[in-house]
Design a protein around this motif. Structure first.
Motif, PDB file in Angstrom:
ATOM      1  N   LYS A 167       0.847  -1.099  -0.031  1.00 32.03           N
ATOM      2  CA  LYS A 167       0.098   0.050   0.022  1.00 32.03           C
ATOM      3  C   LYS A 167       0.952   1.204  -0.073  1.00 32.03           C
ATOM      4  CE  LYS A 167      -3.411  -2.558   3.000  1.00 32.03           C
ATOM      5  NZ  LYS A 167      -2.560  -3.475   3.439  1.00 32.03           N
ATOM      6  N   LYS A 168       0.781   2.083  -0.965  1.00 32.11           N
ATOM      7  CA  LYS A 168       1.196   3.426  -0.997  1.00 32.11           C
ATOM      8  C   LYS A 168       0.649   4.360  -0.098  1.00 32.11           C
ATOM      9  CE  LYS A 168       3.938   4.458  -4.578  1.00 32.11           C
ATOM     10  NZ  LYS A 168       4.443   4.857  -5.822  1.00 32.11           N
TER      11      LYS A 168
ATOM     12  N   GLU B 256       5.218  -0.867   6.818  1.00 28.97           N
ATOM     13  CA  GLU B 256       3.885  -0.442   6.255  1.00 28.97           C
ATOM     14  C   GLU B 256       3.191   0.030   7.599  1.00 28.97           C
ATOM     15  OE1 GLU B 256      -0.493  -2.238   5.116  1.00 28.97           O
ATOM     16  OE2 GLU B 256       1.043  -3.473   4.766  1.00 28.97           O
TER      17      GLU B 256
END
Length: 424
Positions: A106-107, A129
């Protein structure tokens, strides 16, 4: 059970003759049965009766907004693995509180979008993350609801490319380290640890790997609650297989799977109120869709016969990518014709562009239609325009009606996306 069947020698999707769709849409095309999609969702949900539950359809299996919307109207949420899938779910009318966000990469901008719409849960897969999510949440003045995805080191006994729960796989946080990571979350102002998540793979046909993984998760939840963590959500993922029609072991029925789940969790449920999240995808969509293709040529080779279709590996990648088995049926059925052995291949310039080898089927000739079964999941979503081939369309059927839900993206439209620099 699905709603694709032969009547008077022709194959129908519900009450629509596939020839009718082919005349309007051309071939190849995907067609989905709304009745089948709704029935599969209902059967899975019924199998979990007695549990406080949320069924989040795995968008990666079939991301067409029309499919998502009709499932949402039946009460389904969404399991997304990208910012793009999040947008699709929202466009389909699925509210944030029925969306979980999985995936290892996930960015920050994807996290921001999910935080702003108030999703139900981030399934976090690594400590880096978690740190980024904490920072983004604080910056936005939000608190991110988090479940760590646990890697239980359980062999799912499925294809190596769709196994996700072994220590060697990229997914999740080791179950040996997870308790320490939950302790670290106590110091993170932007994180609220609300659950535990597990998903060990796709197309499982044996319940024992599920049982082993789920038992580890329940033990972890007990430990975490004793350590002061208010864990109230358990995400058991998806992965239950479907029958593809080959000779492989048939997967358990959803009712049998549901009973196994309830056997594993019943002791914990007696002690605390828990909500269970499930993420079926293939189980809902797989046998709710087929791909229809036209025979271009029948070619006699040395010792084998090739049926060359106008569909190719770019339209349905599973056979080339996973050596996957799909039943292939003639759309026009002749019960008197003597069957022969053929290989079904596509026109792409790759030897891997093969759908099936050594299949028994009635004699076919140019212009005949065939239906490649069990193609509603990981079919259209993985299609592409390799060899500059038009992107395959999708059609939804309800009763005697059909509607194009993704038009064929033709070659000129594809080429029009290319930009030539001014120095060329």
């Amino acid at each position: 059970m699905d709603y694709f069947f032969h009547k008077d020698g022709s194959m129908f999707a519900e009450d629509v003759d596939l020839h009718e769709i082919a005349r309007e849409v051309g071939t190849p095309f995907y067609v989905y049965s709304q009745s089948t999609l709704e029935r599969h969702l209902r059967v899975f949900d019924d199998a979990m009766t007695g549990l406080d539950r949320l069924i989040c359809f795995a968008v990666k299996a079939n991301s067409n907004v029309a499919v998502l919307k009709l499932l949402a109207k039946q009460g389904a949420g969404a399991d997304v693995v990208s910012g793009g899938e999040l947008k699709r779910a929202l466009k389909a009318g699925i509210p944030g509180e029925r969306i979980v966000f999985s995936g290892v990469g996930k960015k920050p901008y994807e996290m921001d979008a999910a935080l702003k719409v108030g999703i139900k849960q981030f399934n976090v897969e690594s400590e880096p993350e978690l740190e980024v999510l904490n920072a983004r949440a604080i910056k936005l003045g939000k608190v991110a609801p988090v479940a760590l995805r646990i890697n239980p080191d359980v062999d799912a006994k499925t294809h190596e490319k769709i196994s996700t729960g072994k220590a060697e796989n990229k997914f999740g946080i080791s179950w040996l380290k997870a308790r320490d990571v939950y302790e670290k979350m106590k110091e993170m102002d932007g994180i609220a640890p609300v659950g535990v998540d597990v998903h060990i793979g796709s197309q499982l046909t044996d319940l024992e790997p599920f049982r082993l993984a789920f038992t580890k998760v329940i033990e972890m939840v007990k430990d975490l609650r004793e350590a002061g963590h208010d864990i109230t959500q358990i995400d058991l993922g998806g992965g239950l297989g479907i029958p593809y029609g080959d000779s492989a072991e048939a997967p358990p029925l959803p009712s049998v799977y549901g009973q196994m789940v309830q056997d594993v969790v019943k002791e914990m449920m007696a002690e605390v109120d828990l909500e269970f999240i499930f993420e079926p995808g293939r189980l809902i969509a797989g046998n709710a869709g087929i791909m229809v293709s036209e025979v271009i040529y029948v070619k006699e080779g040395d010792g084998r016969k090739f049926v060359i279709l106008d569909a190719a590996m770019n339209d349905l990648a599973r056979p080339a990518m996973y050596d996957a088995y799909h039943n292939i049926d003639p759309v026009n059925l002749s019960e008197e014709a003597e069957e022969e052995l053929v290989d079904f291949v596509g026109p792409v310039c790759e030897s891997g562009d093969t759908f099936a080898k050594g299949r028994l089927i009635q004699p076919l000739e140019a212009g005949d239609l065939v239906a490649i079964k069990s193609a509603g999941a990981y079919g259209a979503v993985m299609s592409n325009s390799y060899n500059t081939r038009a992107l395959v369309p999708e059609v939804l059927v309800r009763g005697d009606q059909f509607s194009i839900i993704r038009h064929r993206i033709e070659v000129d439209e594809l080429i029009g996306q290319d930009q030539i620099p001014n120095w060329v």
